[in-house]
Design a protein around this motif. Structure first.
Motif, mmCIF file in Angstrom:
data_model
loop_
_atom_site.group_PDB
_atom_site.id
_atom_site.type_symbol
_atom_site.label_atom_id
_atom_site.label_comp_id
_atom_site.label_asym_id
_atom_site.label_seq_id
_atom_site.Cartn_x
_atom_site.Cartn_y
_atom_site.Cartn_z
ATOM 1 N N PHE A 46 0.809 -1.217 0.000
ATOM 2 C CA PHE A 46 0.000 0.000 0.000
ATOM 3 C C PHE A 46 0.847 1.274 0.000
ATOM 4 O O PHE A 46 0.303 2.373 0.156
ATOM 5 N N GLY A 47 2.153 1.123 -0.213
ATOM 6 C CA GLY A 47 3.011 2.291 -0.327
ATOM 7 C C GLY A 47 3.191 2.773 -1.754
ATOM 8 O O GLY A 47 3.748 3.845 -1.971
ATOM 9 N N PHE A 48 2.708 2.003 -2.721
ATOM 10 C CA PHE A 48 2.937 2.340 -4.128
ATOM 11 C C PHE A 48 1.762 3.112 -4.726
ATOM 12 O O PHE A 48 0.602 2.712 -4.588
ATOM 13 N N TYR A 49 2.078 4.200 -5.423
ATOM 14 C CA TYR A 49 1.062 4.992 -6.115
ATOM 15 C C TYR A 49 0.361 4.151 -7.179
ATOM 16 O O TYR A 49 -0.840 4.313 -7.408
ATOM 17 N N THR A 50 1.116 3.262 -7.803
ATOM 18 C CA THR A 50 0.530 2.360 -8.806
ATOM 19 C C THR A 50 -0.618 1.550 -8.218
ATOM 20 O O THR A 50 -1.685 1.431 -8.833
ATOM 21 N N ILE A 51 -0.396 0.998 -7.039
ATOM 22 C CA ILE A 51 -1.423 0.165 -6.403
ATOM 23 C C ILE A 51 -2.634 1.006 -6.027
ATOM 24 O O ILE A 51 -3.786 0.649 -6.339
ATOM 25 N N LEU A 52 -2.409 2.115 -5.367
ATOM 26 C CA LEU A 52 -3.518 2.961 -4.922
ATOM 27 C C LEU A 52 -4.329 3.467 -6.111
ATOM 28 O O LEU A 52 -5.567 3.503 -6.063
ATOM 29 N N THR A 53 -3.644 3.842 -7.187
ATOM 30 C CA THR A 53 -4.355 4.353 -8.362
ATOM 31 C C THR A 53 -5.115 3.249 -9.075
ATOM 32 O O THR A 53 -6.241 3.455 -9.545
ATOM 33 N N ASN A 54 -4.536 2.058 -9.156
ATOM 34 C CA ASN A 54 -5.257 0.948 -9.773
ATOM 35 C C ASN A 54 -6.457 0.522 -8.931
ATOM 36 O O ASN A 54 -7.442 0.016 -9.485
ATOM 37 N N ILE A 55 -6.390 0.705 -7.634
ATOM 38 C CA ILE A 55 -7.575 0.472 -6.800
ATOM 39 C C ILE A 55 -8.683 1.457 -7.199
ATOM 40 O O ILE A 55 -9.860 1.071 -7.327
ATOM 41 N N LEU A 56 -8.318 2.717 -7.418
ATOM 42 C CA LEU A 56 -9.309 3.705 -7.864
ATOM 43 C C LEU A 56 -9.880 3.333 -9.223
ATOM 44 O O LEU A 56 -11.083 3.480 -9.466
ATOM 45 N N VAL A 57 -9.024 2.865 -10.119
ATOM 46 C CA VAL A 57 -9.496 2.435 -11.444
ATOM 47 C C VAL A 57 -10.477 1.273 -11.308
ATOM 48 O O VAL A 57 -11.553 1.267 -11.929
ATOM 49 N N ALA A 58 -10.115 0.281 -10.493
ATOM 50 C CA ALA A 58 -11.008 -0.864 -10.293
ATOM 51 C C ALA A 58 -12.329 -0.443 -9.655
ATOM 52 O O ALA A 58 -13.393 -0.957 -10.004
ATOM 53 N N LEU A 59 -12.267 0.503 -8.731
ATOM 54 C CA LEU A 59 -13.493 1.007 -8.106
ATOM 55 C C LEU A 59 -14.361 1.747 -9.125
ATOM 56 O O LEU A 59 -15.592 1.606 -9.119
ATOM 57 N N ALA A 60 -13.721 2.532 -9.998
ATOM 58 C CA ALA A 60 -14.487 3.260 -11.017
ATOM 59 C C ALA A 60 -15.156 2.289 -11.989
ATOM 60 O O ALA A 60 -16.329 2.470 -12.351
ATOM 61 N N PHE A 61 -14.435 1.264 -12.404
ATOM 62 C CA PHE A 61 -15.031 0.263 -13.284
ATOM 63 C C PHE A 61 -16.164 -0.481 -12.576
ATOM 64 O O PHE A 61 -17.217 -0.760 -13.166
ATOM 65 N N THR A 62 -15.952 -0.812 -11.311
ATOM 66 C CA THR A 62 -16.989 -1.501 -10.538
ATOM 67 C C THR A 62 -18.230 -0.635 -10.402
ATOM 68 O O THR A 62 -19.364 -1.122 -10.537
ATOM 69 N N ALA A 63 -18.020 0.656 -10.143
ATOM 70 C CA ALA A 63 -19.150 1.579 -10.015
ATOM 71 C C ALA A 63 -19.931 1.674 -11.309
ATOM 72 O O ALA A 63 -21.163 1.729 -11.304
ATOM 73 N N CYS A 64 -19.221 1.697 -12.435
ATOM 74 C CA CYS A 64 -19.908 1.739 -13.726
ATOM 75 C C CYS A 64 -20.715 0.468 -13.949
ATOM 76 O O CYS A 64 -21.854 0.519 -14.407
ATOM 77 N N ALA A 65 -20.124 -0.679 -13.619
ATOM 78 C CA ALA A 65 -20.817 -1.952 -13.821
ATOM 79 C C ALA A 65 -22.068 -2.054 -12.965
ATOM 80 O O ALA A 65 -23.096 -2.592 -13.391
ATOM 81 N N LEU A 66 -21.998 -1.522 -11.733
ATOM 82 C CA LEU A 66 -23.134 -1.605 -10.806
ATOM 83 C C LEU A 66 -24.189 -0.537 -11.072
ATOM 84 O O LEU A 66 -25.366 -0.738 -10.781
#
Length: 219
Positions: A46-66
């Motif tokens: 959880f120290g990597f910007y890559t991980i935190l940003t990809n979590i946001l991407v996955a959340l945005a995709f999930t929100a669109c799907a739902l």
């Protein structure tokens, strides 16, 4: 959103969550191999910007799907939020491919997770942003708010490093570079964030104008 867009978002969300879980497991495995705990591996993860940003991407995709079923999904379906996420994931991919990819050579499932998080998900989210996100509400006035996330991450990374002397990226390594050089590096990256944000806003305005012109033309 159309059924086709939601299906694309659901597929991309599943792929993104899979890559994130794999990367988390690899982080734990590496920590254990070094004689550390699974908690230490999670802390590094959880120290990597890559991980935190990809979590946001996955959340945005999930929100669109739902669909807009609650405050969280409505937030991630906002055009401004999606554009801010697009800005961050573009920077993730660009910085990694230009500055960091040559520093290591993952294999097997590690390569799959790495390529998914740094290459596939950025392209997938840009495609989603371009084809499915409404652009009329996107404006330059939103850019300062979008920059709050990377600025907060910079403070977070330095605070973590001050505690355990570990920094996620070479250009943020205060131990090797000193605070002055790290701040200069961060400002250069910030300028890149601003350039990407301005480019996205320009593209959004162009797309919105074309859509308005198409609507105004007689059938």
């Amino acid at each position: 959103m159309s059924t086709r867009v939601r299906l694309f978002a659901a597929t991309a969300a599943a792929l993104g969550w899979l890559a994130l879980i794999l990367q988390w497991l690899f982080s734990i495995q590496l920590s254990i191999e070094k004689g550390q705990s699974a908690l230490a591996g999670t802390w590094i993860y959880f120290g990597f910007y890559t991980i935190l940003t990809n979590i946001l991407v996955a959340l945005a995709f999930t929100a669109c799907a739902l669909g807009p079923r609650g405050s969280v999904t409505r937030f991630f379906n906002r055009p401004g939020t999606c554009t801010a996420v697009a800005m961050s994931i573009v920077v993730v991919s660009a910085v990694y491919n230009v500055m960091l990819r040559q520093l290591w050579h993952p294999q097997g499932w590690q390569l799959f997770a790495d390529a998914t998080l740094h290459d596939v998900m950025p392209l997938a989210f840009l495609a989603y942003w371009w084809f499915a996100v409404p652009k009329t509400a996107v404006s330059r006035r939103q850019i300062p708010a979008w920059l709050g996330y990377p600025a907060a991450y910079f403070a977070y990374a330095l605070a973590r490093g001050a505690v355990n002397h570990w920094y996620p990226y070479p250009f943020l390594d205060v131990t090797s570079l000193g605070y002055l050089q790290v701040v200069v590096n961060a400002l250069l990256v910030l300028l890149f964030f601003i350039a990407v944000a301005l480019a996205l806003v320009a593209l959004a305005r162009w797309q919105a104008r074309r859509a308005a012109q198409a609507t105004a033309q007689p059938a």
